[in-house]
Scaffold this active site. Structure first.
Site, PDB file in Angstrom:
ATOM      1  N   HIS A  82      35.263 -15.795   3.786  1.00 56.31           N
ATOM      2  CA  HIS A  82      36.371 -16.590   3.251  1.00 56.31           C
ATOM      3  C   HIS A  82      36.475 -17.813   4.180  1.00 56.31           C
ATOM      4  O   HIS A  82      37.367 -17.902   5.015  1.00 56.31           O
ATOM      5  CB  HIS A  82      37.654 -15.744   3.280  1.00 56.31           C
ATOM      6  CG  HIS A  82      38.809 -16.320   2.527  1.00 56.31           C
ATOM      7  ND1 HIS A  82      38.795 -17.576   1.962  1.00 56.31           N
ATOM      8  CD2 HIS A  82      40.025 -15.796   2.234  1.00 56.31           C
ATOM      9  CE1 HIS A  82      39.955 -17.794   1.369  1.00 56.31           C
ATOM     10  NE2 HIS A  82      40.716 -16.725   1.520  1.00 56.31           N
TER      11      HIS A  82
ATOM     12  N   ARG B 227      36.278 -17.598  -6.375  1.00 51.45           N
ATOM     13  CA  ARG B 227      36.604 -16.319  -5.714  1.00 51.45           C
ATOM     14  C   ARG B 227      36.056 -15.203  -6.585  1.00 51.45           C
ATOM     15  O   ARG B 227      36.211 -15.223  -7.806  1.00 51.45           O
ATOM     16  CB  ARG B 227      38.110 -16.163  -5.553  1.00 51.45           C
ATOM     17  CG  ARG B 227      38.481 -14.741  -5.146  1.00 51.45           C
ATOM     18  CD  ARG B 227      39.882 -14.605  -4.688  1.00 51.45           C
ATOM     19  NE  ARG B 227      40.078 -15.266  -3.404  1.00 51.45           N
ATOM     20  CZ  ARG B 227      41.182 -15.119  -2.679  1.00 51.45           C
ATOM     21  NH1 ARG B 227      42.171 -14.371  -3.108  1.00 51.45           N
ATOM     22  NH2 ARG B 227      41.308 -15.741  -1.524  1.00 51.45           N
TER      23      ARG B 227
ATOM     24  N   LYS C 271      34.473  -9.701 -21.241  1.00 54.29           N
ATOM     25  CA  LYS C 271      33.719  -9.319 -22.437  1.00 54.29           C
ATOM     26  C   LYS C 271      32.242  -9.130 -22.105  1.00 54.29           C
ATOM     27  O   LYS C 271      31.400  -9.062 -22.990  1.00 54.29           O
ATOM     28  CB  LYS C 271      33.887 -10.385 -23.524  1.00 54.29           C
ATOM     29  CG  LYS C 271      35.319 -10.576 -23.954  1.00 54.29           C
ATOM     30  CD  LYS C 271      35.436 -11.731 -24.928  1.00 54.29           C
ATOM     31  CE  LYS C 271      36.884 -12.157 -25.078  1.00 54.29           C
ATOM     32  NZ  LYS C 271      37.002 -13.561 -25.448  1.00 54.29           N
TER      33      LYS C 271
ATOM     34  N   ARG D 276      48.177 -17.876  -3.190  1.00 53.47           N
ATOM     35  CA  ARG D 276      48.197 -18.991  -2.253  1.00 53.47           C
ATOM     36  C   ARG D 276      46.865 -19.759  -2.202  1.00 53.47           C
ATOM     37  O   ARG D 276      46.877 -20.975  -2.144  1.00 53.47           O
ATOM     38  CB  ARG D 276      48.675 -18.545  -0.876  1.00 53.47           C
ATOM     39  CG  ARG D 276      47.652 -18.013   0.057  1.00 53.47           C
ATOM     40  CD  ARG D 276      48.318 -17.378   1.230  1.00 53.47           C
ATOM     41  NE  ARG D 276      49.173 -16.289   0.775  1.00 53.47           N
ATOM     42  CZ  ARG D 276      50.315 -15.944   1.345  1.00 53.47           C
ATOM     43  NH1 ARG D 276      50.762 -16.596   2.374  1.00 53.47           N
ATOM     44  NH2 ARG D 276      50.996 -14.936   0.874  1.00 53.47           N
ATOM     45  N   THR D 277      45.755 -19.066  -2.246  1.00 59.30           N
ATOM     46  CA  THR D 277      44.480 -19.788  -2.121  1.00 59.30           C
ATOM     47  C   THR D 277      44.248 -20.685  -3.333  1.00 59.30           C
ATOM     48  O   THR D 277      43.868 -21.844  -3.193  1.00 59.30           O
ATOM     49  CB  THR D 277      43.306 -18.802  -1.930  1.00 59.30           C
ATOM     50  OG1 THR D 277      43.615 -17.938  -0.842  1.00 59.30           O
ATOM     51  CG2 THR D 277      42.013 -19.513  -1.646  1.00 59.30           C
TER      52      THR D 277
HETATM   53  N1  ASP Z   1      44.231 -13.724   1.215  1.00 63.30           N
HETATM   54  C1  ASP Z   1      43.179 -13.203   2.040  1.00 63.30           C
HETATM   55  C2  ASP Z   1      41.930 -12.895   1.241  1.00 63.30           C
HETATM   56  O1  ASP Z   1      41.846 -13.279   0.099  1.00 63.30           O
HETATM   57  C3  ASP Z   1      43.620 -12.069   2.862  1.00 63.30           C
HETATM   58  C4  ASP Z   1      44.046 -10.836   2.134  1.00 63.30           C
HETATM   59  O2  ASP Z   1      44.018 -10.779   0.907  1.00 63.30           O
HETATM   60  O3  ASP Z   1      44.405  -9.890   2.839  1.00 63.30           O
HETATM   61  O4  ASP Z   1      41.018 -12.279   1.732  1.00 63.30           O
END
Ligand code: ASP
Length: 316
Positions: free
Chosen positions: A136, A108, A86, A58-59
Protein backbone atom coordinates in the site's frame (compact mmCIF):
# COMPACT_ATOMS: atom_id res chain seq x y z
CA UNK A 1 14.53 15.99 -9.24
CA UNK A 2 14.44 12.35 -10.38
CA UNK A 3 11.56 9.98 -10.37
CA UNK A 4 12.00 7.28 -12.97
CA UNK A 5 8.89 5.20 -12.39
CA UNK A 6 6.15 4.61 -14.89
CA UNK A 7 3.79 3.21 -12.24
CA UNK A 8 3.60 3.32 -8.46
CA UNK A 9 3.03 -0.34 -7.67
CA UNK A 10 4.92 -0.56 -4.41
CA UNK A 11 7.72 0.83 -2.26
CA UNK A 12 9.98 -2.05 -3.24
CA UNK A 13 11.02 -0.64 -6.66
CA UNK A 14 11.62 2.91 -5.36
CA UNK A 15 15.07 4.33 -4.62
CA UNK A 16 15.63 6.40 -1.48
CA UNK A 17 16.18 9.55 -3.58
CA UNK A 18 12.88 8.98 -5.41
CA UNK A 19 11.11 8.73 -2.06
CA UNK A 20 12.70 12.02 -0.99
CA UNK A 21 11.71 13.68 -4.28
CA UNK A 22 8.12 12.62 -3.81
CA UNK A 23 7.99 13.77 -0.18
CA UNK A 24 9.55 17.15 -1.01
CA UNK A 25 6.91 17.70 -3.67
CA UNK A 26 4.17 16.54 -1.28
CA UNK A 27 5.28 19.24 1.19
CA UNK A 28 4.41 21.81 -1.46
CA UNK A 29 1.01 20.21 -1.92
CA UNK A 30 0.36 20.46 1.82
CA UNK A 31 0.83 24.22 1.44
CA UNK A 32 -1.47 24.34 -1.59
CA UNK A 33 -4.12 22.28 0.20
CA UNK A 34 -4.13 24.68 3.15
CA UNK A 35 -4.94 27.65 0.91
CA UNK A 36 -8.50 28.70 0.24
CA UNK A 37 -7.91 28.37 -3.51
CA UNK A 38 -6.60 24.83 -3.79
CA UNK A 39 -6.82 24.31 -7.49
CA UNK A 40 -4.00 23.62 -9.90
CA UNK A 41 -4.35 22.77 -13.56
CA UNK A 42 -1.43 20.39 -13.67
CA UNK A 43 -3.50 17.35 -14.64
CA UNK A 44 -5.91 19.32 -16.76
CA UNK A 45 -7.05 17.26 -19.74
CA UNK A 46 -6.00 13.98 -18.11
CA UNK A 47 -8.46 11.29 -17.03
CA UNK A 48 -8.08 9.51 -13.71
CA UNK A 49 -10.08 6.36 -13.01
CA UNK A 50 -10.36 5.00 -9.46
CA UNK A 51 -11.15 1.28 -9.44
CA UNK A 52 -11.77 -0.14 -6.00
CA UNK A 53 -12.45 -3.87 -5.91
CA UNK A 54 -12.47 -3.67 -2.12
CA UNK A 55 -14.28 -1.24 0.16
CA UNK A 56 -12.53 1.95 1.08
CA UNK A 57 -13.65 5.29 2.38
CA UNK A 58 -10.59 7.33 3.16
CA UNK A 59 -8.22 6.09 0.46
CA UNK A 60 -10.72 6.43 -2.36
CA UNK A 61 -11.89 9.90 -1.31
CA UNK A 62 -8.28 10.97 -0.78
CA UNK A 63 -7.34 9.94 -4.35
CA UNK A 64 -10.47 11.60 -5.69
CA UNK A 65 -9.71 14.87 -3.91
CA UNK A 66 -6.06 14.74 -4.99
CA UNK A 67 -7.00 14.31 -8.65
CA UNK A 68 -9.61 17.06 -8.51
CA UNK A 69 -7.23 19.51 -6.85
CA UNK A 70 -4.83 18.94 -9.72
CA UNK A 71 -7.54 19.50 -12.31
CA UNK A 72 -7.94 15.93 -13.65
CA UNK A 73 -11.25 14.47 -14.80
CA UNK A 74 -11.88 11.90 -12.08
CA UNK A 75 -14.18 8.94 -12.35
CA UNK A 76 -14.90 6.36 -9.65
CA UNK A 77 -15.77 2.89 -10.87
CA UNK A 78 -17.47 0.92 -8.13
CA UNK A 79 -16.25 -2.59 -8.83
CA UNK A 80 -18.33 -4.13 -6.06
CA UNK A 81 -21.41 -3.77 -8.19
CA UNK A 82 -19.79 -4.16 -11.56
CA UNK A 83 -19.17 -6.88 -14.10
CA UNK A 84 -16.40 -8.37 -11.92
CA UNK A 85 -19.20 -9.86 -9.88
CA UNK A 86 -20.49 -11.34 -13.09
CA UNK A 87 -17.19 -13.13 -13.72
CA UNK A 88 -15.29 -10.67 -15.92
CA UNK A 89 -11.56 -11.38 -15.76
CA UNK A 90 -8.94 -8.81 -14.94
CA UNK A 91 -7.77 -9.00 -18.54
CA UNK A 92 -11.24 -8.08 -19.84
CA UNK A 93 -11.30 -5.21 -17.38
CA UNK A 94 -7.96 -4.02 -18.76
CA UNK A 95 -9.25 -4.12 -22.35
CA UNK A 96 -12.35 -2.15 -21.35
CA UNK A 97 -10.18 0.39 -19.60
CA UNK A 98 -7.83 0.79 -22.55
CA UNK A 99 -10.80 1.62 -24.73
CA UNK A 100 -11.68 4.46 -22.33
CA UNK A 101 -8.18 6.01 -22.58
CA UNK A 102 -7.51 6.87 -18.95
CA UNK A 103 -4.13 8.42 -18.13
CA UNK A 104 -4.00 7.47 -14.46
CA UNK A 105 -5.53 4.38 -12.95
CA UNK A 106 -5.82 3.95 -9.19
CA UNK A 107 -6.53 0.35 -8.19
CA UNK A 108 -7.34 -1.45 -4.96
CA UNK A 109 -7.75 -5.21 -5.11
CA UNK A 110 -8.12 -7.94 -2.47
CA UNK A 111 -5.52 -10.16 -4.17
CA UNK A 112 -1.79 -9.58 -3.83
CA UNK A 113 -0.27 -9.08 -7.27
CA UNK A 114 -3.52 -8.19 -9.06
CA UNK A 115 -2.52 -4.54 -9.50
CA UNK A 116 0.85 -5.49 -11.02
CA UNK A 117 -0.93 -7.77 -13.44
CA UNK A 118 -3.34 -5.04 -14.49
CA UNK A 119 -0.44 -2.61 -14.93
CA UNK A 120 1.10 -4.97 -17.49
CA UNK A 121 -2.07 -4.91 -19.58
CA UNK A 122 -3.15 -1.26 -19.58
CA UNK A 123 -1.60 1.67 -21.45
CA UNK A 124 -1.76 4.20 -18.62
CA UNK A 125 0.11 4.86 -15.36
CA UNK A 126 -1.12 2.70 -12.49
CA UNK A 127 -1.09 3.46 -8.77
CA UNK A 128 -1.53 0.63 -6.30
CA UNK A 129 -4.05 1.71 -3.65
CA UNK A 130 -3.59 -1.57 -1.74
CA UNK A 131 -3.39 -5.15 -3.03
CA UNK A 132 -4.13 -7.95 -0.58
CA UNK A 133 -1.37 -8.27 1.98
CA UNK A 134 1.25 -7.12 -0.48
CA UNK A 135 1.71 -3.33 -0.64
CA UNK A 136 0.00 0.00 0.00
CA UNK A 137 2.67 2.43 -1.18
CA UNK A 138 0.82 5.73 -0.76
CA UNK A 139 0.02 4.80 2.85
CA UNK A 140 3.72 4.27 3.60
CA UNK A 141 4.59 7.54 1.84
CA UNK A 142 1.99 9.51 3.77
CA UNK A 143 3.24 7.93 6.99
CA UNK A 144 6.79 8.90 6.04
CA UNK A 145 5.77 12.50 5.36
CA UNK A 146 3.91 12.66 8.68
CA UNK A 147 6.97 11.34 10.53
CA UNK A 148 9.37 13.66 8.69
CA UNK A 149 7.27 16.73 9.51
CA UNK A 150 6.78 15.74 13.16
CA UNK A 151 10.37 14.65 13.85
CA UNK A 152 12.26 16.88 11.42
CA UNK A 153 13.94 13.88 9.78
CA UNK A 154 13.26 10.45 8.32
CA UNK A 155 16.41 8.55 9.26
CA UNK A 156 17.94 7.09 12.41
CA UNK A 157 14.63 6.98 14.23
CA UNK A 158 13.45 4.13 16.45
CA UNK A 159 10.12 3.07 15.08
CA UNK A 160 7.79 0.40 16.50
CA UNK A 161 5.21 -1.14 14.16
CA UNK A 162 2.68 -2.88 16.39
CA UNK A 163 -0.08 -5.45 16.10
CA UNK A 164 -1.28 -7.44 13.14
CA UNK A 165 1.85 -7.36 10.98
CA UNK A 166 1.15 -10.66 9.20
CA UNK A 167 -2.01 -9.52 7.42
CA UNK A 168 -0.99 -5.92 6.83
CA UNK A 169 0.09 -4.39 3.52
CA UNK A 170 0.56 -1.15 5.47
CA UNK A 171 3.19 -2.83 7.66
CA UNK A 172 4.94 -4.33 4.65
CA UNK A 173 5.18 -1.07 2.71
CA UNK A 174 6.25 0.84 5.82
CA UNK A 175 8.88 -1.73 6.63
CA UNK A 176 10.36 -1.42 3.15
CA UNK A 177 10.29 2.38 3.17
CA UNK A 178 11.61 2.92 6.67
CA UNK A 179 14.36 0.39 6.04
CA UNK A 180 15.44 2.16 2.83
CA UNK A 181 15.62 5.42 4.79
CA UNK A 182 17.88 3.80 7.42
CA UNK A 183 15.70 3.68 10.50
CA UNK A 184 15.72 1.11 13.31
CA UNK A 185 12.53 -0.87 13.12
CA UNK A 186 10.90 -3.00 15.78
CA UNK A 187 7.92 -5.23 15.20
CA UNK A 188 5.75 -5.71 18.26
CA UNK A 189 2.87 -8.16 18.55
CA UNK A 190 1.85 -11.74 19.19
CA UNK A 191 3.93 -14.43 17.47
CA UNK A 192 0.79 -15.61 15.65
CA UNK A 193 0.58 -12.23 13.88
CA UNK A 194 4.23 -12.08 12.74
CA UNK A 195 4.85 -13.01 9.11
CA UNK A 196 7.01 -16.01 8.31
CA UNK A 197 10.65 -15.25 7.46
CA UNK A 198 10.63 -11.96 9.33
CA UNK A 199 14.27 -12.42 10.42
CA UNK A 200 15.37 -11.67 6.87
CA UNK A 201 14.08 -8.09 7.20
CA UNK A 202 16.74 -7.06 9.72
CA UNK A 203 14.23 -5.93 12.35
CA UNK A 204 13.91 -6.54 16.07
CA UNK A 205 10.86 -8.57 17.09
CA UNK A 206 9.08 -8.27 20.45
CA UNK A 207 5.94 -9.93 21.76
CA UNK A 208 5.77 -7.57 24.71
CA UNK A 209 4.60 -3.96 24.29
CA UNK A 210 6.45 -2.54 27.30
CA UNK A 211 9.81 -3.78 25.97
CA UNK A 212 9.01 -3.14 22.34
CA UNK A 213 8.04 0.48 22.93
CA UNK A 214 10.97 1.37 25.19
CA UNK A 215 12.49 4.66 24.01
CA UNK A 216 10.96 4.63 20.55
CA UNK A 217 10.31 7.87 18.62
CA UNK A 218 7.32 6.58 16.69
CA UNK A 219 4.56 4.13 17.66
CA UNK A 220 2.72 2.89 14.60
CA UNK A 221 -0.40 0.91 15.46
CA UNK A 222 -2.16 -1.38 12.96
CA UNK A 223 -5.74 -2.48 12.63
CA UNK A 224 -6.54 -6.06 13.54
CA UNK A 225 -7.42 -7.35 10.04
CA UNK A 226 -10.25 -9.64 11.04
CA UNK A 227 -11.40 -10.07 7.44
CA UNK A 228 -8.10 -11.75 6.61
CA UNK A 229 -8.15 -14.14 9.58
CA UNK A 230 -9.76 -17.52 9.64
CA UNK A 231 -9.77 -17.83 13.41
CA UNK A 232 -7.23 -18.79 16.05
CA UNK A 233 -4.84 -15.84 15.73
CA UNK A 234 -5.73 -14.09 18.97
CA UNK A 235 -7.21 -15.37 22.25
CA UNK A 236 -10.03 -12.75 22.35
CA UNK A 237 -10.29 -9.04 21.56
CA UNK A 238 -10.37 -8.27 25.27
CA UNK A 239 -7.19 -10.20 25.92
CA UNK A 240 -5.59 -8.69 22.81
CA UNK A 241 -6.34 -5.18 24.03
CA UNK A 242 -4.98 -6.01 27.45
CA UNK A 243 -1.65 -7.24 26.05
CA UNK A 244 -1.15 -5.34 22.80
CA UNK A 245 -3.66 -2.49 22.76
CA UNK A 246 -2.00 0.93 23.07
CA UNK A 247 -3.01 2.71 26.27
CA UNK A 248 -1.36 5.45 28.37
CA UNK A 249 0.47 2.95 30.53
CA UNK A 250 2.16 1.21 27.61
CA UNK A 251 2.85 4.47 25.78
CA UNK A 252 4.70 5.74 28.87
CA UNK A 253 7.58 3.41 27.88
CA UNK A 254 8.18 5.28 24.60
CA UNK A 255 10.09 8.57 24.46
CA UNK A 256 8.13 11.45 26.04
CA UNK A 257 7.77 13.10 22.62
CA UNK A 258 6.96 9.89 20.72
CA UNK A 259 4.16 10.23 18.19
CA UNK A 260 1.29 7.78 17.78
CA UNK A 261 0.08 6.73 14.32
CA UNK A 262 -2.71 4.57 12.92
CA UNK A 263 -3.64 4.13 9.23
CA UNK A 264 -7.36 3.79 9.95
CA UNK A 265 -9.98 2.59 10.17
CA UNK A 266 -9.41 2.17 13.91
CA UNK A 267 -10.88 -0.44 16.22
CA UNK A 268 -11.03 1.67 19.37
CA UNK A 269 -10.66 -0.47 22.47
CA UNK A 270 -9.09 -3.30 20.45
CA UNK A 271 -5.72 -2.08 19.17
CA UNK A 272 -5.83 1.46 20.57
CA UNK A 273 -7.44 3.33 23.45
CA UNK A 274 -9.76 6.06 22.14
CA UNK A 275 -8.26 8.70 24.45
CA UNK A 276 -4.77 8.12 23.06
CA UNK A 277 -6.08 8.25 19.49
CA UNK A 278 -7.72 11.62 20.23
CA UNK A 279 -4.84 13.12 22.22
CA UNK A 280 -3.62 15.96 20.01
CA UNK A 281 -0.32 16.09 21.88
CA UNK A 282 0.59 12.52 20.94
CA UNK A 283 -1.58 11.33 18.10
CA UNK A 284 -0.85 12.40 14.50
CA UNK A 285 -3.72 10.36 13.04
CA UNK A 286 -5.48 13.44 11.62
CA UNK A 287 -2.20 14.68 10.10
CA UNK A 288 -1.85 11.29 8.39
CA UNK A 289 -5.16 11.89 6.63
CA UNK A 290 -4.05 15.39 5.56
CA UNK A 291 -0.68 14.11 4.32
CA UNK A 292 -2.50 11.40 2.38
CA UNK A 293 -4.04 13.89 -0.04
CA UNK A 294 -0.72 15.73 -0.51
CA UNK A 295 1.28 12.54 -1.12
CA UNK A 296 -1.26 11.32 -3.67
CA UNK A 297 -1.11 14.67 -5.46
CA UNK A 298 2.67 14.39 -5.59
CA UNK A 299 2.54 10.80 -6.86
CA UNK A 300 0.09 11.67 -9.63
CA UNK A 301 2.06 14.80 -10.55
CA UNK A 302 5.31 12.79 -10.95
CA UNK A 303 3.66 9.98 -12.91
CA UNK A 304 1.91 12.49 -15.18
CA UNK A 305 5.25 14.19 -15.95
CA UNK A 306 6.66 10.82 -16.99
CA UNK A 307 3.54 10.09 -19.04
CA UNK A 308 3.91 13.36 -20.89
CA UNK A 309 7.49 12.49 -21.68
CA UNK A 310 6.18 9.46 -23.61
CA UNK A 311 3.84 10.99 -26.19
CA UNK A 312 4.09 8.14 -28.67
CA UNK A 313 2.92 5.56 -26.16
CA UNK A 314 0.07 7.76 -25.15
CA UNK A 315 -1.26 7.94 -28.65
CA UNK A 316 -0.61 4.26 -29.35
N1 ASP B 1 -6.67 1.36 5.27
C1 ASP B 1 -5.53 0.50 5.34
C2 ASP B 1 -5.52 -0.53 4.23
O1 ASP B 1 -6.30 -0.42 3.31
C3 ASP B 1 -5.35 -0.10 6.67
C4 ASP B 1 -6.43 -1.03 7.13
O2 ASP B 1 -7.41 -1.28 6.42
O3 ASP B 1 -6.27 -1.53 8.24
O4 ASP B 1 -4.74 -1.45 4.24
Amino acid sequence: MRFDQRHLLGIEPLRADEITTLLDLADQYVTLSRRREKHSSLLSGLTQINMFFENSTRTQSSFELAGKRLGADVMNMSMQASSIKKGETLIDTALTLNAMHPDLLVVRHPQSGAVDLLAQKVHCAVINAGDGRHEHPTQALLDALTIRRAKGRLHRLNIAICGDIAHSRVARSNLLLLHKMENRIRLVGPATLMPAGIDAFGVEVYDNMEEGLRDVDVVMMLRLQKERMDGGFIPSEREYYHRWGLDAEKLAHAKPDAIVMHPGPMNRGVEIDGTIADDINRSVIQEQVEMGVAVRMAAMDLLARNLRARPTELSA
